[in-house]
Design a protein around this motif. Structure first.
Motif, PDB file in Angstrom:
ATOM      1  N   TYR A  72     104.621  -9.665 -21.129  1.00 46.77           N
ATOM      2  CA  TYR A  72     105.360 -10.833 -21.603  1.00 46.77           C
ATOM      3  C   TYR A  72     106.772 -10.394 -21.959  1.00 46.77           C
ATOM      4  CZ  TYR A  72     101.300 -13.928 -21.955  1.00 46.77           C
ATOM      5  OH  TYR A  72     100.220 -14.722 -21.680  1.00 46.77           O
ATOM      6  N   ALA A  73     107.753 -11.149 -21.431  1.00 42.42           N
ATOM      7  CA  ALA A  73     109.160 -10.920 -21.774  1.00 42.42           C
ATOM      8  C   ALA A  73     109.660 -12.169 -22.500  1.00 42.42           C
ATOM      9  CB  ALA A  73     109.981 -10.655 -20.525  1.00 42.42           C
ATOM     10  N   ASN A  74     109.964 -11.988 -23.787  1.00 43.26           N
ATOM     11  CA  ASN A  74     110.357 -13.108 -24.631  1.00 43.26           C
ATOM     12  C   ASN A  74     111.861 -13.039 -24.884  1.00 43.26           C
ATOM     13  OD1 ASN A  74     110.525 -15.221 -26.393  1.00 43.26           O
ATOM     14  ND2 ASN A  74     109.290 -14.285 -28.009  1.00 43.26           N
ATOM     15  N   CYS A  75     112.585 -13.994 -24.321  1.00 44.36           N
ATOM     16  CA  CYS A  75     114.040 -14.092 -24.522  1.00 44.36           C
ATOM     17  C   CYS A  75     114.408 -15.452 -25.105  1.00 44.36           C
ATOM     18  CB  CYS A  75     114.769 -13.880 -23.194  1.00 44.36           C
ATOM     19  SG  CYS A  75     114.393 -12.330 -22.358  1.00 44.36           S
ATOM     20  N   SER A  76     113.492 -16.108 -25.784  1.00 42.38           N
ATOM     21  CA  SER A  76     113.718 -17.472 -26.283  1.00 42.38           C
ATOM     22  C   SER A  76     114.534 -17.445 -27.568  1.00 42.38           C
ATOM     23  CB  SER A  76     112.373 -18.161 -26.542  1.00 42.38           C
ATOM     24  OG  SER A  76     111.641 -17.463 -27.527  1.00 42.38           O
ATOM     25  N   GLY A  77     115.365 -18.518 -27.723  1.00 44.03           N
ATOM     26  CA  GLY A  77     116.125 -18.696 -28.950  1.00 44.03           C
ATOM     27  C   GLY A  77     117.138 -17.622 -29.211  1.00 44.03           C
ATOM     28  N   ARG A  78     117.714 -17.035 -28.155  1.00 43.58           N
ATOM     29  CA  ARG A  78     118.709 -15.973 -28.338  1.00 43.58           C
ATOM     30  C   ARG A  78     120.146 -16.499 -28.168  1.00 43.58           C
ATOM     31  NH1 ARG A  78     114.173 -14.150 -29.183  1.00 43.58           N
ATOM     32  NH2 ARG A  78     113.542 -11.966 -28.933  1.00 43.58           N
ATOM     33  N   GLY A  79     120.296 -17.783 -27.795  1.00 44.17           N
ATOM     34  CA  GLY A  79     121.643 -18.332 -27.578  1.00 44.17           C
ATOM     35  C   GLY A  79     122.331 -17.722 -26.378  1.00 44.17           C
ATOM     36  N   LEU A  80     121.570 -17.343 -25.361  1.00 41.28           N
ATOM     37  CA  LEU A  80     122.142 -16.692 -24.188  1.00 41.28           C
ATOM     38  C   LEU A  80     122.799 -17.717 -23.278  1.00 41.28           C
ATOM     39  CD1 LEU A  80     119.180 -14.273 -23.336  1.00 41.28           C
ATOM     40  CD2 LEU A  80     121.236 -13.759 -24.660  1.00 41.28           C
ATOM     41  N   LYS A  81     123.883 -17.302 -22.641  1.00 41.67           N
ATOM     42  CA  LYS A  81     124.579 -18.121 -21.665  1.00 41.67           C
ATOM     43  C   LYS A  81     124.378 -17.596 -20.248  1.00 41.67           C
ATOM     44  CE  LYS A  81     126.404 -20.856 -24.750  1.00 41.67           C
ATOM     45  NZ  LYS A  81     126.026 -22.290 -24.821  1.00 41.67           N
ATOM     46  N   THR A  82     124.132 -16.324 -20.153  1.00 41.11           N
ATOM     47  CA  THR A  82     123.864 -15.709 -18.853  1.00 41.11           C
ATOM     48  C   THR A  82     122.462 -15.109 -18.884  1.00 41.11           C
ATOM     49  OG1 THR A  82     124.862 -13.612 -19.568  1.00 41.11           O
ATOM     50  CG2 THR A  82     126.294 -15.203 -18.423  1.00 41.11           C
ATOM     51  N   TYR A  83     121.850 -15.102 -17.738  1.00 42.31           N
ATOM     52  CA  TYR A  83     120.474 -14.621 -17.648  1.00 42.31           C
ATOM     53  C   TYR A  83     120.428 -13.095 -17.757  1.00 42.31           C
ATOM     54  CZ  TYR A  83     119.029 -19.253 -16.149  1.00 42.31           C
ATOM     55  OH  TYR A  83     118.774 -20.605 -16.092  1.00 42.31           O
ATOM     56  N   PRO A  84     119.486 -12.565 -18.487  1.00 43.53           N
ATOM     57  CA  PRO A  84     119.326 -11.093 -18.551  1.00 43.53           C
ATOM     58  C   PRO A  84     118.840 -10.542 -17.210  1.00 43.53           C
ATOM     59  CG  PRO A  84     117.525 -12.154 -19.697  1.00 43.53           C
ATOM     60  CD  PRO A  84     118.478 -13.258 -19.315  1.00 43.53           C
ATOM     61  N   LEU A  85     119.238  -9.295 -16.942  1.00 48.28           N
ATOM     62  CA  LEU A  85     118.885  -8.650 -15.683  1.00 48.28           C
ATOM     63  C   LEU A  85     117.630  -7.797 -15.884  1.00 48.28           C
ATOM     64  CD1 LEU A  85     122.431  -7.529 -14.440  1.00 48.28           C
ATOM     65  CD2 LEU A  85     121.118  -9.573 -13.780  1.00 48.28           C
ATOM     66  N   PHE A  86     116.646  -8.094 -15.098  1.00 51.13           N
ATOM     67  CA  PHE A  86     115.397  -7.336 -15.132  1.00 51.13           C
ATOM     68  C   PHE A  86     115.267  -6.526 -13.851  1.00 51.13           C
ATOM     69  CE2 PHE A  86     114.560 -10.799 -18.050  1.00 51.13           C
ATOM     70  CZ  PHE A  86     113.878 -10.170 -19.085  1.00 51.13           C
ATOM     71  N   ASP A  87     114.750  -5.341 -14.020  1.00 51.07           N
ATOM     72  CA  ASP A  87     114.485  -4.508 -12.852  1.00 51.07           C
ATOM     73  C   ASP A  87     113.344  -5.121 -12.053  1.00 51.07           C
ATOM     74  OD1 ASP A  87     114.354  -2.560 -10.995  1.00 51.07           O
ATOM     75  OD2 ASP A  87     113.865  -0.912 -12.367  1.00 51.07           O
TER      76      ASP A  87
END
Length: 924
Positions: free
Chosen positions: A39-54
């Motif tokens: 599970y990769a949890n990136c919720s509620g971080r106020g991100l504007k650009t998508y994180p890069l995953f390998d």
């Protein structure tokens, strides 16, 4: 430290079990393993650009909700393992037709609460076709306006979609053939929280669950339900103006419907006869006033009925008679005042009955053989019938809390009741038989009543399984000095403690203890009373003394254990030191013993070597002498020192000292010669006993390699003698060992013919010949019988001694010298033969080669009648002097090899009468 190691090991095992040791999760996301899914949890971080995953990271669940993303993340299409993608609560306003290309494994896509305003923004007819595995799609919180009434290019199309959520999407109309043509496999459709003014038919053969809650539906026609032949669950709750069926007799028919939720719809009547397979119905929050036998007449498969929050006042005795599968019946929050005893009698599988929040004033008898839980709380019950539980044969839990009960009847009993809740009632007294007939009682709630005095523990003697008591919120009178109060306190607090609300157990009186817990109120008085009692003081003193003594004993035991441990360590250390010292001494002793053994063996070997004489063959192999050998001293090369000794001994004056020194010198000389012969024999014995290989010969050449005379074998030419020895006609060692007489001697074959030798060469020949020394015939021919050829040599007169005149032959009488034989130094090859001579003749002794003959210290003369008138004293002195010289010259001949005459003062006739002892020397 240990727990950290354990947790680290567990995490490592989990990582190994999952196949990944470490996950490179981009900031600020958090990656966790749930069972075997990442599970990769990136919720509620106020991100504007998508994180890069390998792409190598096997992410299965990705949560990107609660951020400010504007576009759909097409870059995650390369993650083949992605099956769950949550993009809700973002600002995504559109989806391209190629947005979902590559998401072949995606099963759940959540786009709720985004900025999508119409179906055309999603490209619904093409975008979701590229996700062949998509099962669940959530579009709740967006604005679409309608569902199913749009043109074909604006209709959602997916062959794999099974669940669609369109709650709170502003849909005001629905209908059409979209579910049949575009979503043929849709099973669950949620249209909750929409204002559906127009509800047209929405046919679908795959739809099984339809949620129309809070949609302002007013009329649900039979045509709408008939268009969904496989519908199993229908939720119509929160439609406040709903009419289930029309007034003109339009009956709703659903032959597959099993669950119906119609709560809070303000319906005053309902007809469920068209739902024969209905198993669960929720009619709570309506305006129903009565339930009779016709209400659930055709619903014989009902298992759960919820009629709470209605206005039910009357329930017929046979209202639930036909419901043979009924398990739960909820009649709470109604206006029921009286309940018939046989209302649930025919429900054999009913387990739970909820009658709470009604106006039942008296708990009367209820008949049921299956019900286990009855909730009658908040029913304003004032009294209990003593036989109320006798017909409940399976009752386990009874809740009568928050009622007006002030007394419990004496005859109330139940064999199966385990939990009884009488909390927040008006109970003031507990009698001894109140709970006597509840043998299975384990949980008893008496909190919130009006109990003041402690309860005698004997009242609970029949309740063996009682382990939970609730006694808080009662106006207890804390009489700390009362034995009943102390006993009751011990009963509820002794481990295992039965009291469960100890922090609510407070005192109401007396005034000083008001509001205090029992422990805080009575502990001071109990301690003060224990201090004032002499017996308590004595016991306290004894207890303290015992504790002190126990502490001292424990300290002493610990000290003794420490000392023993220290002594044990010292003993071990001393033992180790002693063991090391013993090993060192043992090593020294072993080394000394080895040295002694080696020295003893060396001495024994030397003695063995010295005790053996050389064999005849060894003697023949010895180097030849340049000059004739006259004695063993010539062979050993020690002639000069011994000659000096002999010469010094000859120059000494006559007397006993010179005689003894002469004997010692002779003995030492013969001993050295004997040891040389013994060494030769020892080497021969080594040759005989030495191990021989398969290709080795038995007899080998022995070479003398060192100064000590030790020999070594030579394998070459060992079986047969060399060529230069074959011509000498040598005999074997066995023949020499078996020699019995002189005639059998090997030297007899080499007798020289004296007559054939020129006279001028006879002297040298005689000196170089062995037969000259050993042959008797030669002596008889050349010298005469019994006489040595050296008899003509007369010893020189010593300096300082006048020469004596020669005496006639008849005057001198030869004495028989008896020789003391020594132990033979070499093997006697020729035998030991002694010739005794009579008075008129001479005697010769043939001894072994190195035998030392000792003469008697004195010579006695025989009386002679023809002797002249010389004075006896002078004649005896002259005779004694001549005898000494004779002995010296004879010893000198044995050492040097010269065979001179015994005495120069004697004449030839005297020499004939003298005892002659020829020497036989073996020339090596």
């Amino acid at each position: 430290m240990l727990p950290c190691v354990i947790w680290s090991g567990l995490l490592l095992l989990l990582s190994l079990g999952s196949g990944v040791l470490a996950i490179d999760c981009p900031w600020p996301c958090k990656c966790t393993w749930v069972v075997d899914s990442l599970y990769a949890n990136c919720s509620g971080r106020g991100l504007k650009t998508y994180p890069l995953f390998d792409n190598n990271i096997p992410i299965e669940h990705l949560d990107l909700s609660g951020n400010g993303f504007l576009e759909f993340p097409t870059q995650y299409a390369d993650i083949d393992s992605l099956i769950y993608l949550d993009l809700s609560d973002n600002e995504i306003s559109f989806l391209d037709t190629r947005s979902l290309i590559g998401f072949t494994s995606l099963r759940t896509l959540l786009l709720a609460n985004n900025s999508i305003t119409s179906w055309s923004d999603l490209s619904p007819n093409e975008a979701f076709v590229n996700a062949p595995s998509l099962k669940r799609l959530s579009l709740s919180g967006n604005h679409f306006g309608s569902f199913g009434n749009e043109e074909a290019p604006q209709q959602l199309k997916s062959q794999s979609l099974t669940e669609l959520e369109l709650a709170n999407c502003g849909i005001n109309s629905m209908g059409g053939d979209q579910l049949v043509n575009q979503l043929p496999n849709l099973e669950r459709l949620s249209l909750a929280n929409n204002k559906l003014v127009q509800l047209a038919a929405l046919p679908s053969r795959s739809l099984r669950t339809l949620d129309l809650s809070n949609c302002s539906v007013q009329l649900l026609s039979s045509h709408f339900i008939e268009a969904l032949p496989n519908l199993e669950a229908l939720n119509l709750s929160r439609n406040t103006e709903l009419q289930f069926g029309s007034e003109d007799g339009d009956l709703i028919m659903a032959y597959e419907l099993r669950k119906l939720e119609a709560s809070h719809c303000n319906m005053n009547q309902i007809d469920l006869s068209g739902l024969p397979l209905l198993s669960e119905v929720d009619l709570s929050g309506n305006l129903l006033r009565s339930v009779d036998a016709y209400t659930f007449q055709n619903n014989t498969l009902l298992e759960v009925i919820n009629l709470s929050e209605n206005f039910l006042r009357q329930i017929g005795s046979d209202a639930f008679a036909n419901l043979k599968r009924l398990k739960q019946l909820n009649l709470a929050y109604n206006e029921i005042a009286r309940l018939d005893r046989n209302v649930i009698r025919n429900n054999d599988v009913l387990v739970e009955l909820n009658l709470s929040r009604n106006v039942i004033q008296k708990f009367t008898r209820i008949v049921s053989n299956s019900v286990r839980v009855i909730n009658m709380s908040w029913c304003e019950i004032t009294s209990i019938d003593s036989s109320s539980l006798t017909s409940l044969s399976a009752i386990q839990k009874l809740d009568l809390s928050h009622n007006l009960i002030s007394d419990i009847p004496n005859l109330m009993r139940s064999e199966t009741l385990q939990s009884l809740n009488l909390g927040n009632c008006r109970l003031s007294t507990i009698r001894n038989n109140t709970f006597r007939d509840f043998p299975e009682l384990a949980d008893l709630h008496l909190n919130g009543n009006r109990l003041t005095n402690p309860i005698d523990p004997e009242y609970f003697r029949s309740n063996k399984y009682l382990d939970q008591l609730w006694l808080g919120d009662n106006p207890w009178i804390c009489d700390c000095q009362s034995p009943e109060f102390v006993e009751f306190y011990d009963f509820i607090t002794v481990k295992p403690a039965k009291i469960r609300d100890k922090h609510h157990l407070r005192c109401a009186s007396p005034a000083p203890y008001y509001g205090k817990l029992w422990d805080h109120a009575c502990i001071d008085e109990w301690m003060a009373r224990s201090k004032g009692s002499n017996g308590e003081k004595v016991w306290s003193t004894i207890l303290v003394t015992l504790l002190v003594i126990g502490g001292l004993i424990l300290a002493y035991a610990c000290m003794q254990k420490l000392l023993r441990k220290r002594k044990r360590r010292q003993d071990h250390r001393e033992y180790a030191d002693n063991h090391a010292e013993a090993r060192r001494i043992r090593d020294i002793n072993e080394r000394m013993l080895q040295e002694e053994t080696s020295s003893t063996m060396h001495i024994a070997q030397e003695a063995q070597q010295e005790s053996l004489l050389p064999s005849y063959e060894d003697a023949l192999r010895m180097p030849k002498l340049v000059r004739p050998a006259k004695s063993m001293g010539d062979l050993l090369g020690n002639e000069r020192p011994r000659s000096r000794k002999l010469r010094r001994s000859q120059t000494q004056a006559d007397g006993e000292n010179s005689h003894s020194e002469q004997e010692n010198d002779d003995l030492q000389l013969d001993t050295r010669q004997r040891f040389r012969s013994v060494e030769m024999l020892s080497n021969r014995d080594k040759e005989r006993t030495a191990p021989h290989g398969r290709n080795q010969r038995r007899t080998g050449y022995v070479g003398y390699t060192n100064q000590s005379g030790s020999r070594r074998f030579s394998i070459e030419d060992s079986r047969f003698p060399p060529a230069h020895l074959k011509s000498q006609n040598l005999q074997s060692a066995e023949q020499i060992g078996n020699f019995q007489s002189y005639e059998n001697s090997p030297y007899t074959k080499r007798k020289p013919k004296i007559a054939e030798i020129p006279p001028f060469k006879r002297i040298n020949m005689i000196a170089d010949s062995v037969e000259f020394l050993t042959d008797n015939e030669y002596e008889e021919v050349n010298v005469g019988p019994g006489r040595s050829p050296f008899a003509k040599r007369k010893p020189k007169t010593p300096i300082g001694i006048p020469a004596q005149p020669a005496l006639p032959l008849q005057v001198i009488t030869a004495q028989v010298y008896t020789a003391k034989e020594l132990e033979p130094a070499v093997e006697d090859y020729f035998g030991s033969t002694q010739k005794q001579q009579t008075k008129g003749g001479s005697s010769s002794t043939i001894a072994s080669d190195f035998q030392q003959l000792e003469l008697e210290p004195e010579l006695t003369s025989l009386p002679d009648e023809n002797r002249s008138n010389i004075s006896t004293s002078d004649a005896e002195q002259d005779m004694e002097r001549g005898k000494r010289k004779k002995r010296k010259n004879s010893a000198s001949r044995r050492v040097s090899g010269s065979f001179a005459a015994a005495s120069g003062s004697l004449s030839s006739s005297d020499a004939e009468e003298q005892v002659r002892k020829p020497m036989r020397e073996t020339l090596f």
